[in-house]
Design a protein around this motif. Structure first.
Motif, PDB file in Angstrom:
ATOM      1  N   ILE A  20       6.448  -4.107 -14.252  1.00 51.37           N
ATOM      2  CA  ILE A  20       5.583  -4.415 -15.658  1.00 51.37           C
ATOM      3  C   ILE A  20       5.257  -3.091 -16.120  1.00 51.37           C
ATOM      4  CG2 ILE A  20       4.076  -5.578 -16.828  1.00 51.37           C
ATOM      5  CD1 ILE A  20       4.161  -8.040 -14.864  1.00 51.37           C
ATOM      6  N   PRO A  21       5.968  -2.561 -17.162  1.00 53.06           N
ATOM      7  CA  PRO A  21       5.548  -1.084 -17.365  1.00 53.06           C
ATOM      8  C   PRO A  21       4.214  -0.975 -17.909  1.00 53.06           C
ATOM      9  CG  PRO A  21       7.724  -1.945 -18.486  1.00 53.06           C
ATOM     10  CD  PRO A  21       6.990  -3.210 -17.625  1.00 53.06           C
ATOM     11  N   GLY A  22       3.471  -0.211 -17.418  1.00 51.12           N
ATOM     12  CA  GLY A  22       2.314   0.372 -17.721  1.00 51.12           C
ATOM     13  C   GLY A  22       1.180  -0.559 -16.876  1.00 51.12           C
ATOM     14  N   TYR A  23       1.438  -1.550 -16.201  1.00 51.90           N
ATOM     15  CA  TYR A  23       0.422  -2.347 -15.598  1.00 51.90           C
ATOM     16  C   TYR A  23       0.926  -2.718 -14.073  1.00 51.90           C
ATOM     17  CZ  TYR A  23      -1.171  -3.303 -20.183  1.00 51.90           C
ATOM     18  OH  TYR A  23      -1.899  -3.191 -21.324  1.00 51.90           O
ATOM     19  N   VAL A  24       0.014  -3.013 -13.352  1.00 56.24           N
ATOM     20  CA  VAL A  24       0.099  -3.367 -11.940  1.00 56.24           C
ATOM     21  C   VAL A  24      -0.376  -4.913 -12.053  1.00 56.24           C
ATOM     22  CG1 VAL A  24      -0.388  -3.018  -9.467  1.00 56.24           C
ATOM     23  CG2 VAL A  24      -0.099  -0.943 -11.070  1.00 56.24           C
ATOM     24  N   THR A  42      -2.978   3.710 -14.520  1.00 56.74           N
ATOM     25  CA  THR A  42      -4.341   4.600 -14.173  1.00 56.74           C
ATOM     26  C   THR A  42      -5.450   4.176 -13.346  1.00 56.74           C
ATOM     27  OG1 THR A  42      -3.582   5.623 -16.361  1.00 56.74           O
ATOM     28  CG2 THR A  42      -5.938   5.994 -15.354  1.00 56.74           C
ATOM     29  N   ALA A  43      -5.688   2.839 -13.749  1.00 58.93           N
ATOM     30  CA  ALA A  43      -6.771   2.003 -13.055  1.00 58.93           C
ATOM     31  C   ALA A  43      -6.445   1.897 -11.568  1.00 58.93           C
ATOM     32  CB  ALA A  43      -7.428   1.018 -13.717  1.00 58.93           C
ATOM     33  N   TRP A  44      -5.265   1.480 -11.363  1.00 59.77           N
ATOM     34  CA  TRP A  44      -4.762   1.106  -9.845  1.00 59.77           C
ATOM     35  C   TRP A  44      -4.857   2.627  -9.168  1.00 59.77           C
ATOM     36  CZ3 TRP A  44      -4.691  -2.630  -6.705  1.00 59.77           C
ATOM     37  CH2 TRP A  44      -3.781  -2.528  -5.565  1.00 59.77           C
ATOM     38  N   SER A  45      -4.298   3.441  -9.717  1.00 58.70           N
ATOM     39  CA  SER A  45      -4.267   4.680  -8.849  1.00 58.70           C
ATOM     40  C   SER A  45      -5.941   5.216  -8.648  1.00 58.70           C
ATOM     41  CB  SER A  45      -3.589   5.947  -9.815  1.00 58.70           C
ATOM     42  OG  SER A  45      -2.375   5.669 -10.069  1.00 58.70           O
ATOM     43  N   THR A  46      -6.610   4.968  -9.671  1.00 59.08           N
ATOM     44  CA  THR A  46      -8.094   5.551  -9.512  1.00 59.08           C
ATOM     45  C   THR A  46      -8.567   4.513  -8.300  1.00 59.08           C
ATOM     46  OG1 THR A  46      -8.244   6.158 -11.584  1.00 59.08           O
ATOM     47  CG2 THR A  46     -10.423   5.693 -10.522  1.00 59.08           C
ATOM     48  N   PHE A  47      -8.516   3.307  -8.062  1.00 64.59           N
ATOM     49  CA  PHE A  47      -8.945   2.510  -7.187  1.00 64.59           C
ATOM     50  C   PHE A  47      -8.473   2.903  -5.955  1.00 64.59           C
ATOM     51  CE2 PHE A  47      -8.139  -1.279  -4.539  1.00 64.59           C
ATOM     52  CZ  PHE A  47      -9.324  -1.742  -4.328  1.00 64.59           C
ATOM     53  N   SER A  49      -7.066   5.763  -4.978  1.00 67.94           N
ATOM     54  CA  SER A  49      -7.495   7.135  -4.475  1.00 67.94           C
ATOM     55  C   SER A  49      -9.157   6.856  -3.992  1.00 67.94           C
ATOM     56  CB  SER A  49      -7.749   8.120  -5.674  1.00 67.94           C
ATOM     57  OG  SER A  49      -6.474   8.411  -5.862  1.00 67.94           O
ATOM     58  N   GLY A  50      -9.785   6.019  -4.527  1.00 62.18           N
ATOM     59  CA  GLY A  50     -11.347   5.707  -4.130  1.00 62.18           C
ATOM     60  C   GLY A  50     -11.263   5.034  -2.712  1.00 62.18           C
ATOM     61  N   VAL A  51     -10.329   4.273  -2.470  1.00 61.74           N
ATOM     62  CA  VAL A  51     -10.103   3.421  -1.215  1.00 61.74           C
ATOM     63  C   VAL A  51      -9.902   4.831  -0.268  1.00 61.74           C
ATOM     64  CG1 VAL A  51      -8.752   1.810   0.134  1.00 61.74           C
ATOM     65  CG2 VAL A  51      -9.624   1.197  -1.835  1.00 61.74           C
ATOM     66  N   LYS A  52      -8.845   5.388  -0.395  1.00 63.28           N
ATOM     67  CA  LYS A  52      -8.601   6.465   0.663  1.00 63.28           C
ATOM     68  C   LYS A  52      -9.666   7.356   0.774  1.00 63.28           C
ATOM     69  CE  LYS A  52      -3.597   6.274  -0.211  1.00 63.28           C
ATOM     70  NZ  LYS A  52      -2.368   7.027  -1.138  1.00 63.28           N
ATOM     71  N   ASP A  53     -10.634   7.703  -0.094  1.00 63.04           N
ATOM     72  CA  ASP A  53     -11.631   8.612  -0.008  1.00 63.04           C
ATOM     73  C   ASP A  53     -12.774   8.155   0.489  1.00 63.04           C
ATOM     74  OD1 ASP A  53     -10.088  10.683  -1.311  1.00 63.04           O
ATOM     75  OD2 ASP A  53     -11.066  10.382  -3.116  1.00 63.04           O
ATOM     76  N   GLY A  54     -12.751   6.751   0.742  1.00 62.07           N
ATOM     77  CA  GLY A  54     -14.083   5.951   1.299  1.00 62.07           C
ATOM     78  C   GLY A  54     -15.086   5.837   0.436  1.00 62.07           C
ATOM     79  N   ASP A  55     -14.593   5.656  -0.781  1.00 60.31           N
ATOM     80  CA  ASP A  55     -15.765   5.267  -1.677  1.00 60.31           C
ATOM     81  C   ASP A  55     -16.417   3.827  -1.601  1.00 60.31           C
ATOM     82  OD1 ASP A  55     -15.522   7.648  -2.679  1.00 60.31           O
ATOM     83  OD2 ASP A  55     -14.338   7.339  -4.386  1.00 60.31           O
ATOM     84  N   PHE A  56     -15.695   2.981  -0.992  1.00 61.17           N
ATOM     85  CA  PHE A  56     -15.970   1.653  -1.012  1.00 61.17           C
ATOM     86  C   PHE A  56     -16.554   0.996   0.268  1.00 61.17           C
ATOM     87  CE2 PHE A  56     -12.756   2.166  -4.199  1.00 61.17           C
ATOM     88  CZ  PHE A  56     -13.569   1.937  -5.428  1.00 61.17           C
TER      89      PHE A  56
END
Length: 58
Positions: A20-24, A42-47, A49-56
């Motif tokens: 789906i272009p533009g969405y996940v 963009t929102a998915w990539s940010t999420f 990245s946060g998971v990989k960085d341990g933000d959650f």
């Protein structure tokens, strides 16, 4: 795509679908016929990245 951790019964995981272009679209494996949550790439990539960085972590 379904996580390999989901197993055959769905487990406690989510699945995402490409195409789906533009969405996940994100679905809950426990309720496969429920509506998908749609987020932007963009929102998915940010999420992710946060998971990989341990933000959650708790």
């Amino acid at each position: 795509m379904r996580s390999s951790y989901s197993g055959h019964d769905g487990g406690d995981c989510i699945e995402v679908a490409p195409g789906i272009p533009g969405y996940v679209p994100i679905g809950d494996t426990k309720t496969p016929h429920s509506p998908a949550l749609m987020v932007t790439h963009t929102a998915w990539s940010t999420f992710i990245s946060g998971v990989k960085d341990g933000d959650f972590t708790t």
